[in-house]
Design a protein around this motif. Sequence first.
Motif, PDB file in Angstrom:
ATOM      1  N   LEU A   1       0.848  -1.203   0.000  1.00  0.00           N
ATOM      2  CA  LEU A   1       0.000   0.000   0.000  1.00  0.00           C
ATOM      3  C   LEU A   1       0.879   1.246   0.000  1.00  0.00           C
ATOM      4  N   ASP A   2       0.410   2.307  -0.640  1.00  0.00           N
ATOM      5  CA  ASP A   2       1.091   3.599  -0.498  1.00  0.00           C
ATOM      6  C   ASP A   2       0.672   4.238   0.827  1.00  0.00           C
ATOM      7  N   VAL A   3      -0.626   4.313   1.061  1.00  0.00           N
ATOM      8  CA  VAL A   3      -1.121   4.964   2.282  1.00  0.00           C
ATOM      9  C   VAL A   3      -2.212   4.110   2.940  1.00  0.00           C
ATOM     10  N   ALA A   4      -2.034   3.886   4.234  1.00  0.00           N
ATOM     11  CA  ALA A   4      -3.074   3.195   5.016  1.00  0.00           C
ATOM     12  C   ALA A   4      -3.705   4.206   5.962  1.00  0.00           C
ATOM     13  N   PHE A   5      -5.023   4.340   5.898  1.00  0.00           N
ATOM     14  CA  PHE A   5      -5.753   5.196   6.834  1.00  0.00           C
ATOM     15  C   PHE A   5      -6.338   4.294   7.921  1.00  0.00           C
ATOM     16  N   ILE A   6      -6.079   4.658   9.180  1.00  0.00           N
ATOM     17  CA  ILE A   6      -6.496   3.808  10.296  1.00  0.00           C
ATOM     18  C   ILE A   6      -7.440   4.576  11.209  1.00  0.00           C
ATOM     19  N   GLU A   7      -8.623   4.018  11.379  1.00  0.00           N
ATOM     20  CA  GLU A   7      -9.637   4.612  12.258  1.00  0.00           C
ATOM     21  C   GLU A   7      -9.834   3.687  13.469  1.00  0.00           C
ATOM     22  N   GLY A   8     -10.053   4.294  14.649  1.00  0.00           N
ATOM     23  CA  GLY A   8     -10.385   3.490  15.827  1.00  0.00           C
ATOM     24  C   GLY A   8      -9.191   3.157  16.702  1.00  0.00           C
ATOM     25  N   ALA A   9      -9.492   2.587  17.865  1.00  0.00           N
ATOM     26  CA  ALA A   9      -8.445   2.218  18.830  1.00  0.00           C
ATOM     27  C   ALA A   9      -8.233   0.703  18.791  1.00  0.00           C
ATOM     28  N   ILE A  10      -7.149   0.267  19.439  1.00  0.00           N
ATOM     29  CA  ILE A  10      -6.757  -1.149  19.391  1.00  0.00           C
ATOM     30  C   ILE A  10      -7.130  -1.811  20.721  1.00  0.00           C
ATOM     31  N   THR A  11      -7.974  -2.825  20.645  1.00  0.00           N
ATOM     32  CA  THR A  11      -8.506  -3.423  21.878  1.00  0.00           C
ATOM     33  C   THR A  11      -8.127  -4.891  22.077  1.00  0.00           C
ATOM     34  N   SER A  12      -7.520  -5.535  21.080  1.00  0.00           N
ATOM     35  CA  SER A  12      -7.196  -6.958  21.244  1.00  0.00           C
ATOM     36  C   SER A  12      -5.836  -7.276  20.622  1.00  0.00           C
ATOM     37  N   VAL A  13      -5.291  -8.419  21.006  1.00  0.00           N
ATOM     38  CA  VAL A  13      -4.000  -8.858  20.451  1.00  0.00           C
ATOM     39  C   VAL A  13      -4.121  -9.047  18.938  1.00  0.00           C
ATOM     40  N   LEU A  14      -5.242  -9.587  18.510  1.00  0.00           N
ATOM     41  CA  LEU A  14      -5.486  -9.805  17.079  1.00  0.00           C
ATOM     42  C   LEU A  14      -5.432  -8.486  16.305  1.00  0.00           C
TER      43      LEU A  14
ATOM     44  N   ALA B   1     -10.434 -12.301  24.300  1.00  0.00           N
ATOM     45  CA  ALA B   1      -9.014 -12.007  24.043  1.00  0.00           C
ATOM     46  C   ALA B   1      -8.757 -10.512  23.865  1.00  0.00           C
ATOM     47  N   TYR B   2      -9.404  -9.714  24.714  1.00  0.00           N
ATOM     48  CA  TYR B   2      -9.146  -8.282  24.695  1.00  0.00           C
ATOM     49  C   TYR B   2      -7.894  -7.963  25.496  1.00  0.00           C
ATOM     50  N   LEU B   3      -7.253  -6.859  25.150  1.00  0.00           N
ATOM     51  CA  LEU B   3      -6.092  -6.392  25.910  1.00  0.00           C
ATOM     52  C   LEU B   3      -6.546  -5.817  27.250  1.00  0.00           C
ATOM     53  N   ASP B   4      -5.645  -5.830  28.230  1.00  0.00           N
ATOM     54  CA  ASP B   4      -5.958  -5.206  29.527  1.00  0.00           C
ATOM     55  C   ASP B   4      -6.296  -3.736  29.345  1.00  0.00           C
ATOM     56  N   LYS B   5      -5.518  -3.085  28.477  1.00  0.00           N
ATOM     57  CA  LYS B   5      -5.742  -1.654  28.219  1.00  0.00           C
ATOM     58  C   LYS B   5      -5.916  -1.419  26.731  1.00  0.00           C
ATOM     59  N   VAL B   6      -6.868  -0.552  26.412  1.00  0.00           N
ATOM     60  CA  VAL B   6      -7.072  -0.150  25.018  1.00  0.00           C
ATOM     61  C   VAL B   6      -5.927   0.780  24.616  1.00  0.00           C
ATOM     62  N   LYS B   7      -5.480   0.670  23.365  1.00  0.00           N
ATOM     63  CA  LYS B   7      -4.330   1.474  22.925  1.00  0.00           C
ATOM     64  C   LYS B   7      -4.681   2.387  21.765  1.00  0.00           C
ATOM     65  N   LYS B   8      -4.062   3.552  21.733  1.00  0.00           N
ATOM     66  CA  LYS B   8      -4.150   4.404  20.537  1.00  0.00           C
ATOM     67  C   LYS B   8      -3.173   3.850  19.494  1.00  0.00           C
ATOM     68  N   ILE B   9      -3.312   4.292  18.257  1.00  0.00           N
ATOM     69  CA  ILE B   9      -2.511   3.708  17.169  1.00  0.00           C
ATOM     70  C   ILE B   9      -1.006   3.887  17.399  1.00  0.00           C
ATOM     71  N   SER B  10      -0.597   5.081  17.865  1.00  0.00           N
ATOM     72  CA  SER B  10       0.844   5.309  18.031  1.00  0.00           C
ATOM     73  C   SER B  10       1.430   4.524  19.204  1.00  0.00           C
ATOM     74  N   ASP B  11       0.583   3.888  20.027  1.00  0.00           N
ATOM     75  CA  ASP B  11       1.108   2.982  21.062  1.00  0.00           C
ATOM     76  C   ASP B  11       1.622   1.695  20.428  1.00  0.00           C
ATOM     77  N   VAL B  12       1.185   1.417  19.201  1.00  0.00           N
ATOM     78  CA  VAL B  12       1.501   0.119  18.569  1.00  0.00           C
ATOM     79  C   VAL B  12       2.460   0.269  17.387  1.00  0.00           C
ATOM     80  N   VAL B  13       2.235   1.292  16.557  1.00  0.00           N
ATOM     81  CA  VAL B  13       3.065   1.464  15.345  1.00  0.00           C
ATOM     82  C   VAL B  13       3.410   2.947  15.141  1.00  0.00           C
ATOM     83  N   MET B  14       4.359   3.194  14.238  1.00  0.00           N
ATOM     84  CA  MET B  14       4.714   4.577  13.919  1.00  0.00           C
ATOM     85  C   MET B  14       3.628   5.196  13.026  1.00  0.00           C
ATOM     86  N   VAL B  15       3.265   6.429  13.350  1.00  0.00           N
ATOM     87  CA  VAL B  15       2.221   7.144  12.593  1.00  0.00           C
ATOM     88  C   VAL B  15       2.885   8.284  11.815  1.00  0.00           C
TER      89      VAL B  15
END
Length: 163
Positions: free
Chosen positions: A54-67, A117-131
């Motif tokens: 992909l050239d550009v990925a647009f990501i909406e929402g927060a991350i709530t599970s390991v999956l 299989a939810y995470l203990d804490k919900v994460k914003k996108i930059s908690d997981v990957v570079m934005v």
Amino acid sequence: MLKKLKVGWFSFSCSEDSTIIFTELLNSHYQKWKNEIDFRSILVMQKKEDVDNLDVAFIEGAITSVLQEEKLKSIRRKAKKLVAVGSCAIIGMPSVQRNMFDEKIKSELSPFLIRFAYLDKVKKISDVVMVDDMVPGCPMNEEVFLKVINKYLCEFGITNKQK
Ligand code: SF4
């Protein structure tokens, strides 16, 4: 063949209102974008999905599970640029509200976190990957979104100048 910007639009845990704003924007921009953008993945428009290269990925929402975390990391590996869209993706709120629950409510919720299989804490996108870029708002600000997409259309050589 015309060169097009390869775009993916992905929604994680959220109300998907920025997706609705995006579909509204199609009313006025589709005729132009169909010659400039190759929509590789956007569930609201099509079932087919090709997230490689992909050239550009647009990501909406927060991350709530390991999956979800794994899927986001995989998208990041395959996208040259990644844009966090809307408040849930950028700062986590309001999707991260359960992080602020008191201990009593957290312990009542804990069986559901395990079961789904939810995470203990919900994460914003930059908690997981570079934005690379952000489109703030709840839902996203249309003008900023148009600036970002026009910036990448120019940067990837699809159009000549930023609009
Ligand atoms: S940022 Fe706001 S509009 Fe977008 S998904 Fe989250 S709550 Fe819904």
